[in-house]
Design a protein around this motif. Structure first.
Motif, PDB file in Angstrom:
ATOM      1  N   LEU A 259      -1.090  -5.305  -6.092  1.00  0.00           N
ATOM      2  CA  LEU A 259      -1.148  -5.975  -4.659  1.00  0.00           C
ATOM      3  C   LEU A 259      -2.416  -6.700  -4.451  1.00  0.00           C
ATOM      4  CD1 LEU A 259       0.658  -3.724  -2.040  1.00  0.00           C
ATOM      5  CD2 LEU A 259       0.882  -6.280  -2.235  1.00  0.00           C
ATOM      6  N   GLY A 260      -3.302  -6.807  -5.557  1.00  0.00           N
ATOM      7  CA  GLY A 260      -4.676  -7.391  -5.145  1.00  0.00           C
ATOM      8  C   GLY A 260      -5.671  -6.486  -4.962  1.00  0.00           C
ATOM      9  N   GLU A 261      -5.594  -5.022  -5.525  1.00  0.00           N
ATOM     10  CA  GLU A 261      -6.533  -3.873  -4.980  1.00  0.00           C
ATOM     11  C   GLU A 261      -7.970  -4.456  -5.761  1.00  0.00           C
ATOM     12  OE1 GLU A 261      -3.539  -3.320  -6.410  1.00  0.00           O
ATOM     13  OE2 GLU A 261      -4.455  -3.375  -8.382  1.00  0.00           O
ATOM     14  N   GLY A 262      -9.013  -3.664  -5.420  1.00  0.00           N
ATOM     15  CA  GLY A 262     -10.242  -3.577  -6.042  1.00  0.00           C
ATOM     16  C   GLY A 262     -10.900  -4.703  -5.809  1.00  0.00           C
ATOM     17  N   ASN A 263     -12.195  -4.737  -6.511  1.00  0.00           N
ATOM     18  CA  ASN A 263     -13.286  -5.868  -6.238  1.00  0.00           C
ATOM     19  C   ASN A 263     -13.518  -6.049  -4.883  1.00  0.00           C
ATOM     20  OD1 ASN A 263     -13.973  -6.554  -9.152  1.00  0.00           O
ATOM     21  ND2 ASN A 263     -11.951  -7.343  -9.288  1.00  0.00           N
TER      22      ASN A 263
ATOM     23  N   ASP B  83      -5.454   2.449  -2.698  1.00  0.00           N
ATOM     24  CA  ASP B  83      -4.779   1.364  -3.570  1.00  0.00           C
ATOM     25  C   ASP B  83      -5.036   1.377  -5.041  1.00  0.00           C
ATOM     26  OD1 ASP B  83      -3.314   0.861  -1.391  1.00  0.00           O
ATOM     27  OD2 ASP B  83      -4.669  -0.702  -0.434  1.00  0.00           O
ATOM     28  N   ARG B  84      -6.323   1.663  -5.312  1.00  0.00           N
ATOM     29  CA  ARG B  84      -6.563   1.669  -6.851  1.00  0.00           C
ATOM     30  C   ARG B  84      -5.818   2.665  -7.450  1.00  0.00           C
ATOM     31  NH1 ARG B  84     -12.191  -0.872  -7.276  1.00  0.00           N
ATOM     32  NH2 ARG B  84     -13.037  -1.064  -5.470  1.00  0.00           N
ATOM     33  N   PHE B  85      -5.775   3.928  -6.827  1.00  0.00           N
ATOM     34  CA  PHE B  85      -5.067   5.056  -7.484  1.00  0.00           C
ATOM     35  C   PHE B  85      -3.392   4.896  -7.568  1.00  0.00           C
ATOM     36  CE2 PHE B  85      -2.486   8.755  -6.281  1.00  0.00           C
ATOM     37  CZ  PHE B  85      -2.673   9.553  -7.301  1.00  0.00           C
ATOM     38  N   ILE B  86      -2.933   4.409  -6.862  1.00  0.00           N
ATOM     39  CA  ILE B  86      -1.425   3.885  -6.657  1.00  0.00           C
ATOM     40  C   ILE B  86      -1.168   2.950  -7.558  1.00  0.00           C
ATOM     41  CG2 ILE B  86       0.346   3.384  -5.323  1.00  0.00           C
ATOM     42  CD1 ILE B  86      -0.333   6.102  -4.697  1.00  0.00           C
ATOM     43  N   ALA B  87      -1.900   1.668  -7.743  1.00  0.00           N
ATOM     44  CA  ALA B  87      -1.653   0.854  -8.561  1.00  0.00           C
ATOM     45  C   ALA B  87      -1.775   1.336 -10.058  1.00  0.00           C
ATOM     46  CB  ALA B  87      -2.728  -0.248  -8.551  1.00  0.00           C
ATOM     47  N   ALA B  88      -2.838   2.291 -10.496  1.00  0.00           N
ATOM     48  CA  ALA B  88      -2.971   3.003 -11.771  1.00  0.00           C
ATOM     49  C   ALA B  88      -1.838   3.881 -12.003  1.00  0.00           C
ATOM     50  CB  ALA B  88      -4.292   3.462 -11.925  1.00  0.00           C
ATOM     51  N   GLN B  89      -1.293   4.676 -10.872  1.00  0.00           N
ATOM     52  CA  GLN B  89      -0.441   5.831 -11.179  1.00  0.00           C
ATOM     53  C   GLN B  89       1.077   5.074 -11.257  1.00  0.00           C
ATOM     54  OE1 GLN B  89      -0.852   8.615 -11.528  1.00  0.00           O
ATOM     55  NE2 GLN B  89       1.095   9.616 -11.468  1.00  0.00           N
ATOM     56  N   LEU B  90       1.197   3.880 -10.549  1.00  0.00           N
ATOM     57  CA  LEU B  90       2.609   3.188 -10.838  1.00  0.00           C
ATOM     58  C   LEU B  90       2.919   2.712 -12.325  1.00  0.00           C
ATOM     59  CD1 LEU B  90       3.463   4.435  -8.071  1.00  0.00           C
ATOM     60  CD2 LEU B  90       3.952   1.943  -7.597  1.00  0.00           C
TER      61      LEU B  90
ATOM     62  N   ALA C 212      -0.393   3.682   0.816  1.00  0.00           N
ATOM     63  CA  ALA C 212      -0.678   2.893  -0.341  1.00  0.00           C
ATOM     64  C   ALA C 212       0.688   3.110  -1.087  1.00  0.00           C
ATOM     65  CB  ALA C 212      -1.737   3.356  -1.278  1.00  0.00           C
ATOM     66  N   LEU C 213       1.057   4.498  -1.294  1.00  0.00           N
ATOM     67  CA  LEU C 213       2.364   4.445  -2.245  1.00  0.00           C
ATOM     68  C   LEU C 213       3.606   3.812  -1.543  1.00  0.00           C
ATOM     69  CD1 LEU C 213       3.948   6.162  -4.221  1.00  0.00           C
ATOM     70  CD2 LEU C 213       4.046   7.938  -2.842  1.00  0.00           C
ATOM     71  N   ALA C 214       3.598   3.899  -0.135  1.00  0.00           N
ATOM     72  CA  ALA C 214       4.693   3.217   0.486  1.00  0.00           C
ATOM     73  C   ALA C 214       4.716   1.716   0.201  1.00  0.00           C
ATOM     74  CB  ALA C 214       4.794   3.735   2.058  1.00  0.00           C
ATOM     75  N   ALA C 215       3.556   1.128   0.449  1.00  0.00           N
ATOM     76  CA  ALA C 215       3.414  -0.348   0.213  1.00  0.00           C
ATOM     77  C   ALA C 215       3.693  -0.521  -1.195  1.00  0.00           C
ATOM     78  CB  ALA C 215       1.930  -0.698   0.597  1.00  0.00           C
ATOM     79  N   TYR C 216       3.314  -0.074  -2.132  1.00  0.00           N
ATOM     80  CA  TYR C 216       3.286  -0.018  -3.625  1.00  0.00           C
ATOM     81  C   TYR C 216       5.057  -0.072  -3.987  1.00  0.00           C
ATOM     82  CZ  TYR C 216      -1.368  -1.394  -4.474  1.00  0.00           C
ATOM     83  OH  TYR C 216      -2.425  -2.047  -4.286  1.00  0.00           O
ATOM     84  N   SER C 217       5.511   1.092  -3.519  1.00  0.00           N
ATOM     85  CA  SER C 217       6.939   1.539  -3.599  1.00  0.00           C
ATOM     86  C   SER C 217       7.853   0.407  -2.975  1.00  0.00           C
ATOM     87  CB  SER C 217       7.104   2.867  -2.964  1.00  0.00           C
ATOM     88  OG  SER C 217       6.573   3.988  -3.625  1.00  0.00           O
ATOM     89  N   ALA C 218       7.528  -0.056  -1.981  1.00  0.00           N
ATOM     90  CA  ALA C 218       8.346  -1.112  -1.432  1.00  0.00           C
ATOM     91  C   ALA C 218       8.380  -2.124  -2.341  1.00  0.00           C
ATOM     92  CB  ALA C 218       7.721  -1.419  -0.082  1.00  0.00           C
TER      93      ALA C 218
ATOM     94  N   MET D   5      -5.926   8.753 -11.155  1.00  0.00           N
ATOM     95  CA  MET D   5      -7.439   8.619 -10.705  1.00  0.00           C
ATOM     96  C   MET D   5      -8.384   8.059 -11.552  1.00  0.00           C
ATOM     97  SD  MET D   5      -7.442  10.327  -7.893  1.00  0.00           S
ATOM     98  CE  MET D   5      -9.163  10.588  -7.810  1.00  0.00           C
ATOM     99  N   ALA D   6      -7.904   7.637 -12.901  1.00  0.00           N
ATOM    100  CA  ALA D   6      -8.757   6.885 -13.852  1.00  0.00           C
ATOM    101  C   ALA D   6      -8.879   5.436 -13.055  1.00  0.00           C
ATOM    102  CB  ALA D   6      -8.120   6.893 -15.139  1.00  0.00           C
ATOM    103  N   GLY D   7      -7.845   4.867 -12.378  1.00  0.00           N
ATOM    104  CA  GLY D   7      -7.914   3.826 -11.479  1.00  0.00           C
ATOM    105  C   GLY D   7      -8.891   3.725 -10.565  1.00  0.00           C
ATOM    106  N   VAL D   8      -9.023   4.930  -9.970  1.00  0.00           N
ATOM    107  CA  VAL D   8     -10.197   4.867  -8.730  1.00  0.00           C
ATOM    108  C   VAL D   8     -11.572   4.639  -9.500  1.00  0.00           C
ATOM    109  CG1 VAL D   8     -11.102   6.078  -7.097  1.00  0.00           C
ATOM    110  CG2 VAL D   8      -8.915   6.252  -7.571  1.00  0.00           C
TER     111      VAL D   8
END
Ligand SMILES: Cc1ncc(COP(=O)(O)O)c(C=O)c1O
Length: 340
Positions: free
Chosen positions: A9-13, A46-53, A75-81, A153-156
């Motif tokens: 969703l544009g997370e990070g940086n 969001d970094r965590f959820i993007a990597a987990q999903l 974060a999970l709710a947003a990415y799950s939607a 967590m590797a995404g974080v």
């Protein structure tokens, strides 16, 4: 076969902004804030959820169950939607209104469990139920900790990599369960920077063991009111402790009051709209400046991990220091002149 685009969703940086008014007051020349609140749902999670999903969606997972103080859930709710995943999120009875609203607005099922995250017994009981349920129902268990979700967590760790700079000397990190601290250390692997951990006095796990000088993470009855930092037993606390010792950083225990004061400083002197957990790193830095651990020319970064919109009660308390005035138009000029 169609390749699924990267989950994002544009997370990070996120921006790294210099302190303008606080640094000179503290006698520091090179203080920066890493604005993780600029992530799409308002926190580093969001970094965590993007990597987990990215990990679970290609495996065909269509439902998940999560524990959260609120930010993982938001974060999970947003990415799950966005990716059509059904999610149930377990929070405690005091989850801040902004975080609850985010989860619900995105269509997540929110279950508030009394004493979850304050009592270690209740918290362990809830985890046991969720582990059983996730297996029975073929739902993925999402917890922002290496112990449960190492791929997420590797995404974080990208957060640590974004901080890396040859001149970096100090990083201050808020610590709850210890996953964030561990990810930042891993992302900064090879850097000589000292990564300091800051935990509320009302929920000392990693910091208590570091202070005692042993390896035992003792469960605590958490009394902290800082949402996000109440994790009363060892999820990633011993991992964080090991990395803290390897890194050589310092562990700071700060009172909730110090955290709220740091939040006010960020609001009033830096224009940074943070939730209390996001000001906890600064509370630790204030201690370090007092003790002379941070020198005027040291490059220093405080992580600002979550957005002020998430915890309206804390913002209302800060706002009460500057009450507004209701006037008749005829009274306006006098009021403007008297305040100048
Ligand atoms: C805003 C914020 N900062 C810091 C943390 C602490 O992260 P950890 O529990 O991985 O130590 C959390 C955890 O929920 C959080 O929401």
């Amino acid at each position: 076969m169609a390749v699924m685009p990267a989950v994002s969703l544009g997370e990070g940086n996120t921006p790294l902004v210099p302190s303008l008014r606080l640094a000179p007051r503290l006698g520091l020349r090179r203080l920066f804030f890493k604005l993780e609140l600029c992530n799409p749902s308002g926190s580093y999670k969001d970094r965590f959820i993007a990597a987990q999903l990215s990990h679970i969606l290609p495996a065909g997972v269509r439902a998940c169950v999560a524990t959260s103080s609120g930010n993982t859930g938001a974060a999970l709710a947003a990415y799950s939607a966005r990716y059509g995943l059904a999610c149930s999120i377990i929070v405690n009875q005091n989850a801040p209104a902004g975080k609850l609203a985010q989860m619900q607005a995105h269509g997540a099922r929110v279950l508030r469990v009394r004493d979850f995250t304050s009592s270690p017994d209740v918290t362990l009981q809830v985890f046991a139920i969720l582990e059983r349920f996730s297996q029975q129902a073929n739902a993925s268990l999402v917890v922002s900790a290496y112990r449960y979700c190492p791929q997420g967590m590797a995404g974080v760790e990208s957060l640590g990599r974004e901080l890396n700079h040859p001149d970096l000397r100090h990083v201050f990190v808020p610590l709850g369960g210890g996953g964030l601290y561990s990810a930042v250390c891993r992302g900064l692997h090879g850097s000589p920077a000292l990564v300091h951990a800051v935990q509320p006095e009302g929920c000392l796990t990693t910091v208590a063991a570091w202070t005692r000088g042993d390896d035992e993470i003792r469960p605590v009855e958490s009394t902290t009111t800082i949402s996000g930092l109440a994790v009363p037993f060892d999820i990633d606390a011993s991992l964080a402790l090991r990395l803290l010792r390897q890194n050589g950083g310092t562990a700071y225990a700060v009172s909730d009051q110090e955290v709220y004061q740091a939040q006010q400083l960020m609001l009033e002197l830096e224009g940074i709209y943070t939730e209390p957990a996001g000001a906890t790193a600064l509370a630790g830095l204030l201690r370090a400046v007092q003790s002379g651990q941070v020198q005027p020319d040291d490059d220093t970064i405080c992580l600002v991990t979550g957005h002020g919109f998430k915890d309206p009660a804390s913002i209302t308390a800060a706002a009460a220091r500057h009450p507004d005035t209701l006037l008749l138009p005829s009274e306006l000029l006098d009021a403007l002149q008297s305040s100048s």
